[in-house]
Design an enzyme around this catalytic site. Structure first.
Site, PDB file in Angstrom:
ATOM      1  N   SER A  25       0.838  -1.391   0.157  1.00  0.00           N
ATOM      2  CA  SER A  25      -0.010   0.165  -0.024  1.00  0.00           C
ATOM      3  C   SER A  25       0.807   1.088  -0.115  1.00  0.00           C
ATOM      4  O   SER A  25       0.372   2.285  -0.587  1.00  0.00           O
ATOM      5  CB  SER A  25      -0.967   0.076   1.194  1.00  0.00           C
ATOM      6  OG  SER A  25      -0.376   0.066   2.453  1.00  0.00           O
ATOM      7  N   PHE A  26       2.187   1.103   0.495  1.00  0.00           N
ATOM      8  CA  PHE A  26       3.082   2.222   0.781  1.00  0.00           C
ATOM      9  C   PHE A  26       3.583   2.704  -0.699  1.00  0.00           C
ATOM     10  O   PHE A  26       4.000   3.955  -0.907  1.00  0.00           O
ATOM     11  CB  PHE A  26       4.197   1.956   1.479  1.00  0.00           C
ATOM     12  CG  PHE A  26       5.041   0.964   1.064  1.00  0.00           C
ATOM     13  CD1 PHE A  26       6.164   0.968   0.240  1.00  0.00           C
ATOM     14  CD2 PHE A  26       4.669  -0.420   1.640  1.00  0.00           C
ATOM     15  CE1 PHE A  26       7.016  -0.034  -0.181  1.00  0.00           C
ATOM     16  CE2 PHE A  26       5.608  -1.272   1.232  1.00  0.00           C
ATOM     17  CZ  PHE A  26       6.621  -1.151   0.454  1.00  0.00           C
ATOM     18  N   LEU A  29       9.351  -1.298  -2.925  1.00  0.00           N
ATOM     19  CA  LEU A  29      10.494  -1.457  -2.335  1.00  0.00           C
ATOM     20  C   LEU A  29      11.572  -2.171  -3.034  1.00  0.00           C
ATOM     21  O   LEU A  29      11.228  -3.232  -4.033  1.00  0.00           O
ATOM     22  CB  LEU A  29      10.353  -2.282  -0.963  1.00  0.00           C
ATOM     23  CG  LEU A  29      11.435  -2.437  -0.005  1.00  0.00           C
ATOM     24  CD1 LEU A  29      11.860  -1.529   0.566  1.00  0.00           C
ATOM     25  CD2 LEU A  29      10.859  -3.573   0.768  1.00  0.00           C
ATOM     26  N   LYS A  44      12.233   2.955  -0.548  1.00  0.00           N
ATOM     27  CA  LYS A  44      10.921   2.803  -0.612  1.00  0.00           C
ATOM     28  C   LYS A  44      10.480   4.109  -1.440  1.00  0.00           C
ATOM     29  O   LYS A  44      10.674   5.012  -1.185  1.00  0.00           O
ATOM     30  CB  LYS A  44      10.293   2.813   0.883  1.00  0.00           C
ATOM     31  CG  LYS A  44      10.379   1.631   1.558  1.00  0.00           C
ATOM     32  CD  LYS A  44      10.130   1.753   3.042  1.00  0.00           C
ATOM     33  CE  LYS A  44       8.558   1.714   2.918  1.00  0.00           C
ATOM     34  NZ  LYS A  44       7.945   1.484   4.420  1.00  0.00           N
ATOM     35  N   ASP A 134      -0.373  -0.946  15.203  1.00  0.00           N
ATOM     36  CA  ASP A 134      -0.604  -1.919  14.151  1.00  0.00           C
ATOM     37  C   ASP A 134       0.447  -3.144  14.267  1.00  0.00           C
ATOM     38  O   ASP A 134       1.308  -3.332  13.144  1.00  0.00           O
ATOM     39  CB  ASP A 134      -0.410  -1.028  12.673  1.00  0.00           C
ATOM     40  CG  ASP A 134      -0.915  -2.126  11.780  1.00  0.00           C
ATOM     41  OD1 ASP A 134      -1.626  -2.895  11.850  1.00  0.00           O
ATOM     42  OD2 ASP A 134      -0.427  -2.088  10.565  1.00  0.00           O
TER      43      ASP A 134
END
Length: 439
Positions: A25-26, A29, A44, A134
């Site tokens: 989702s970020f 990588l 990232k 989380d």
């Protein structure tokens, strides 16, 4: 301003981009190397057009936590073309990955040693005035293979971390209700399901759920069905409330039950006794005639060759299967179509060997050869990949019925095939990086 060189594939002045090793989702990588000291790094990339950008906040959180054991160092944050870039330590696989390699069960000894490290890690985060919010196996990684820290457990991905008290006055955030759901539904605390403000106790309860997941192989509230995501989260919360802790921990060492009872009975502002919690697992190791010797289940695989051997072996099988599938597909395509398809898929001779993204997604439309494909294409790839992967975190007001950004969709016993493929590719690339570094 972008500092990317179309010829050397260098970003952030002195970081060379290597192979892609994951996405979520970020964003994407990549593994890479610091050209000054030849240190392996992770890069990232996040689209600058992302609706909920996270890398900048994650970078700032890492800076506040940097120097703590088990927290990766960050080296650079900036913009590269259409992307935000974060450069940090390159680590090994996650506990979820290792759990898969070990047949989706960990021994009580391994879980006890994991628990001691995770408690220490979260204690350090709490002492810097943050709560994690989380806790899940995917967010805890071991060190880089072959390094001195290869069995140190690192906490990563602080995109949902939040300060629970003022760092100057140490005044605790006031208690509130009707809060949004934040975290991963499978592991979040009961209080989080009830919309109550999270504090240190919720991190500890989530860790307890992770420990039982490792021991049992699954949790009683996995696999629940509902018409909407909101109803599903409510069902998960209800199942947690009606499942007695004795039933959850039945058949496993009593220390895990004692941990869960302690975590669920903590007050909102109460400071946890981390030493007591670690002592529970020291007592367990002593009682079963074991020591905290660093010999985890994943280090004993393949007659002591470890998880790396499993990763390499599985990748060879996967690669052969993929090659066979591609050959069969080619045989069904008319000759003229194959020729045209090969021409379209062949990278330009001007394209560097090591691209910021794979050659199959690099285009000349982006201006500079070797730059990433258009953000729209990457966004679609990230979305489809994220939807197929492990239980995903939720950040959505509890009373609303809007679609959450991430959903707890993983089946416990059988990971989705797409997740397996991405994990195998990740480990092969990680291993190839280790081998090239050693050579």
């Amino acid at each position: 301003m972008s500092t990317t060189s179309s010829h050397s594939n260098v970003v952030g002045v002195h970081y060379r981009v290597g192979k892609k090793i994951g996405e979520g989702s970020f964003g994407m990588l990549f593994q890479g190397v610091n050209l000054i000291n030849n240190q392996p790094i992770a890069l990232k990339f996040e689209s600058r057009k992302s609706e909920v950008p996270q890398l900048r906040d994650e970078y700032l959180t890492y800076k506040l936590l940097m120097g703590l054991p088990g927290i990766p160092s960050v080296y650079y944050y900036g913009q590269e073309g259409m992307y935000n870039l974060l450069v940090m330590d390159l680590l090994g696989p996650s506990l979820e990955d290792l759990f898969d390699y070990c047949g989706r069960r960990f021994s009580p000894k391994t879980v006890a040693m994991i628990a001691k490290q995770m408690i220490t890690r979260i204690q350090s985060v709490h002492e810097r005035h943050f709560i994690y919010r989380d806790i899940k196996p995917d967010n805890f990684l071991i060190g880089f293979p072959g390094s001195k820290t290869e069995n140190v457990i690192y906490a990563v991905d602080f995109g949902m971390a939040k300060q629970y008290r003022d760092p100057k006055t140490h005044v605790h955030r006031p208690y509130n209700e009707h809060k949004s759901l934040s975290g991963t539904a499978r592991y979040m605390s009961i209080n989080t399901h009830l919309g109550r403000e999270q504090s240190r106790r919720d991190d500890l309860e989530s860790m307890g759920h992770v420990f039982m997941y490792f021991l049992r192989g699954s949790l009683p509230w996995q696999g629940l069905k509902a018409a909407t995501n909101k109803q599903k989260y409510e069902k998960i919360g209800e199942k947690k409330q009606v499942t007695p802790l004795k039933e959850l921990c039945e058949g496993y060492p009593k220390e895990f039950l004692q941990y869960m009872i302690y975590a669920r009975n903590l007050g909102y502002e109460e400071a946890p006794d981390y030493d007591y919690l670690r002592s529970l697992f020291d007592s367990l190791l002593l009682r079963i005639n074991e020591t905290d010797d660093g010999k985890y289940d994943w280090t004993l695989l393949n007659n002591g060759k470890g998880w790396q051997y499993s990763a390499a072996k599985q990748h060879v099988v996967q690669r052969r299967h993929t090659q066979g599938t591609n050959n069969r597909r080619q045989s069904t395509i008319p000759p003229y179509a194959r020729t045209r398809q090969n021409l379209l898929s062949s990278p330009s001779k001007q394209t560097p060997v090591n691209n910021v993204v794979d050659a199959s997604v690099a285009t000349q439309k982006d201006g500079i050869p070797g730059k990433a494909a258009s953000p729209q294409v990457q966004q679609q790839q990230q979305t489809s990949s994220a939807q197929q992967q492990q239980p995903q975190r939720v950040e959505q007001p509890a009373p609303q019925t809007t679609q959450p950004t991430q959903v707890d969709t993983q089946q416990a016993a059988k990971p989705a095939p797409s997740k397996e493929k991405s994990r195998k590719k990740f480990h092969l690339r990680l291993l190839s990086c280790c081998i090239s570094k050693q050579e």
